[in-house]
Structures are given as structure tokens and as C-alpha cells.
Enzyme design. Structure first.
Site, short mmCIF file in Angstrom:
data_model
loop_
_atom_site.label_atom_id
_atom_site.label_comp_id
_atom_site.label_asym_id
_atom_site.label_seq_id
_atom_site.Cartn_x
_atom_site.Cartn_y
_atom_site.Cartn_z
N ASP A 158 0.82 -1.22 0.00
CA ASP A 158 0.00 0.00 0.00
C ASP A 158 0.85 1.27 0.00
OD1 ASP A 158 0.92 -0.49 2.58
OD2 ASP A 158 -1.03 -0.28 3.55
N ASP A 198 6.90 4.00 3.74
CA ASP A 198 7.17 5.16 4.59
C ASP A 198 8.64 5.11 5.01
OD1 ASP A 198 6.90 7.35 6.24
OD2 ASP A 198 5.79 6.29 7.81
P1 IMP Z 1 7.38 1.36 6.63
O1 IMP Z 1 8.06 0.14 7.16
O2 IMP Z 1 7.57 2.54 7.55
O3 IMP Z 1 7.72 1.68 5.21
O4 IMP Z 1 5.88 1.02 6.83
C1 IMP Z 1 4.94 0.96 5.88
C2 IMP Z 1 3.66 0.55 6.56
O5 IMP Z 1 3.29 1.54 7.54
C3 IMP Z 1 2.54 0.51 5.56
O6 IMP Z 1 2.38 -0.79 5.04
C4 IMP Z 1 1.36 0.96 6.39
O7 IMP Z 1 0.78 -0.15 7.03
C5 IMP Z 1 1.93 1.87 7.43
N1 IMP Z 1 1.80 3.30 7.06
C6 IMP Z 1 2.79 4.17 6.77
N2 IMP Z 1 2.31 5.39 6.48
C7 IMP Z 1 0.96 5.29 6.58
C8 IMP Z 1 -0.13 6.22 6.39
O8 IMP Z 1 0.04 7.40 6.04
N3 IMP Z 1 -1.37 5.72 6.59
C9 IMP Z 1 -1.62 4.44 6.94
N4 IMP Z 1 -0.64 3.54 7.13
C10 IMP Z 1 0.64 3.96 6.95
MG MG Z 2 0.82 -2.21 5.63
#
Ligand code: IMP
Ligand code: MG
Length: 185
Positions: free
Chosen positions: A103, A106
Site C-alpha cells: 500500500d 514510509d
Molecule cells: P514502513 O516500514 O515505515 O515503510 O511502513 C509501511 C507501513 O506503515 C505501511 O504498510 C502501512 O501499514 C503503514 N503506514 C505508513 N504510512 C501510513 C499512512 O500514512 N497511513 C496508513 N498507514 C501507513
Molecule cells: Mg501495511
């Protein structure tokens, strides 16, 4: 009961915009893999479910549709870089063309860890398609870039089209920015 809409500050990507962009991504992936072997498209539950379902229907390719649940854990909201597989794939990806559908990227921890794990299983190829990318959220030392990306967005918290806040709002048909009052109350 309060309606979900009341908690949305503004719509970032409308239903129509998502539809068009996902169609383009599907076309591009179809073009890139059309002369290759069938693919394994992995849905990362639960955030990717809408994106995955729409993307899969826009790819004219033979594909296995597979599901995984991963959770990154650490101190509260911030991810620690540790990823736990809660539900693994039911298939062997050795020698297969694999595409992970996520999805949003981040910090990048979830996908960089997941990529490492899946690479040990010797796929023929491994690519990442994400609906949204928040490059400003990327942590230092995390080198992850999507191979295909729907939209690059600002560092804001978004919900809808699969994305949640506290397991809610996934069923909004668009991607919207959540009102601060929702998570600050
Ligand atoms: P990362 O490991 O920080 O890249 O995490 C990504 C995960 O964090 C995604 O799969 C989402 O589940 C969650 N996430 C990051 N940003 C958002 C946001 O703006 N809204 C909802 N979920 C988010
Ligand atoms: Mg996720």
C-alpha cells in the site's frame, strides 16, 4: 454513529484518479512481463487489499495471487526495522517472477526486510509495486525504491483504499488525509 467522511480533512486521490492510475500500472506491468514466465503477485495484508485486487484485474498476465501478513514492531508508531511474518506464503517462489504489492512505503523498513527474507528463497526476479510512496519518511540507511509506484505523496498520514488508522477507514473508496483531531483526541 459518526460517519467516516467527517474524519477526513481532504481527499488526496479520488476514486477516479486511483482507478486510472492503477489501470496504467497494470498496463505497464503487463508490458514488462508479457514475454516472460507467469508471475506471483503478493498482497501484503491488510493495507494492500484494495490496490492488489484492482491491480490484478488490470494485468493481462498469468499470475498466482498470494497473501502474506507481516508486522513491523518496535516502539509504538515508529518502526524498529524488525519484521515478523505473521502469515507466510503458501507457495514456493524459487525460480518465479515475484511482485510484491504494498500500500505505502514510509520508513522503508517493512519492505527492505521483507525483500531480504524473500530473496533467500531464490526467486527468478523480485520487484515492488506500491500505491503510495512517502520518500520523506525514509529512515537513514534504508535503501528501498519501488519498481512501480502509483503516487508520491507528502509526509502526511493518509487513510482509505485499504490504508487504516487503528484498523478503521480502510473501506473509504479514496485516499484522504485524516483530521489531526482524530488521532490527537
Ligand atoms: P514502513 O516500514 O515505515 O515503510 O511502513 C509501511 C507501513 O506503515 C505501511 O504498510 C502501512 O501499514 C503503514 N503506514 C505508513 N504510512 C501510513 C499512512 O500514512 N497511513 C496508513 N498507514 C501507513
Ligand atoms: Mg501495511
Amino acid at each position: 454513529m459518526k460517519r467516516m467522511e467527517e474524519d477526513v480533512e481532504r481527499i488526496l486521490h479520488s476514486e477516479q484518479e486511483l482507478k486510472e492510475r492503477v489501470r496504467e500500472l497494470g498496463k505497464q506491468i503487463t508490458e514488462d512481463y508479457k514475454d516472460d514466465e507467469p508471475i506471483v503477485l503478493i498482497c501484503i495484508l491488510r493495507g494492500s487489499v484494495m490496490f492488489f485486487a484492482d491491480l490484478a484485474r488490470n494485468m493481462d498476465l498469468r499470475a498466482n495471487l498470494e497473501f502474506m501478513t507481516v508486522s513491523s514492531y518496535g516502539n509504538n508508531a515508529s518502526t524498529s526495522g524488525l519484521v515478523e511474518i505473521k502469515k507466510d506464503l503458501d507457495c514456493n517462489i524459487e525460480g518465479r517472477n515475484v511482485i510484491i504489492a504494498e500500500d505505502i512505503i514510509d520508513s522503508g523498513y517493512t519492505l527492505s526486510e521483507l525483500k531480504k527474507i524473500l530473496m533467500t528463497r531464490n526467486p527468478k526476479s523480485l520487484k515492488i509495486v506500491c500505491l503510495l510512496d512517502k520518500p520523506e519518511g525514509r529512515r537513514e540507511g534504508v535503501d528501498i525504491k519501488p519498481d512501480y509506484c502509483g503516487f508520491t505523496i507528502e509526509n502526511e498520514f493518509v487513510v482509505g483504499y485499504g490504508l487504516d488508522y487503528a484498523q478503521m477507514y480502510r473501506n473509504l473508496p479514496y485516499v484522504g488525509v485524516l483530521k489531526r483531531s482524530v488521532y490527537e483526541k
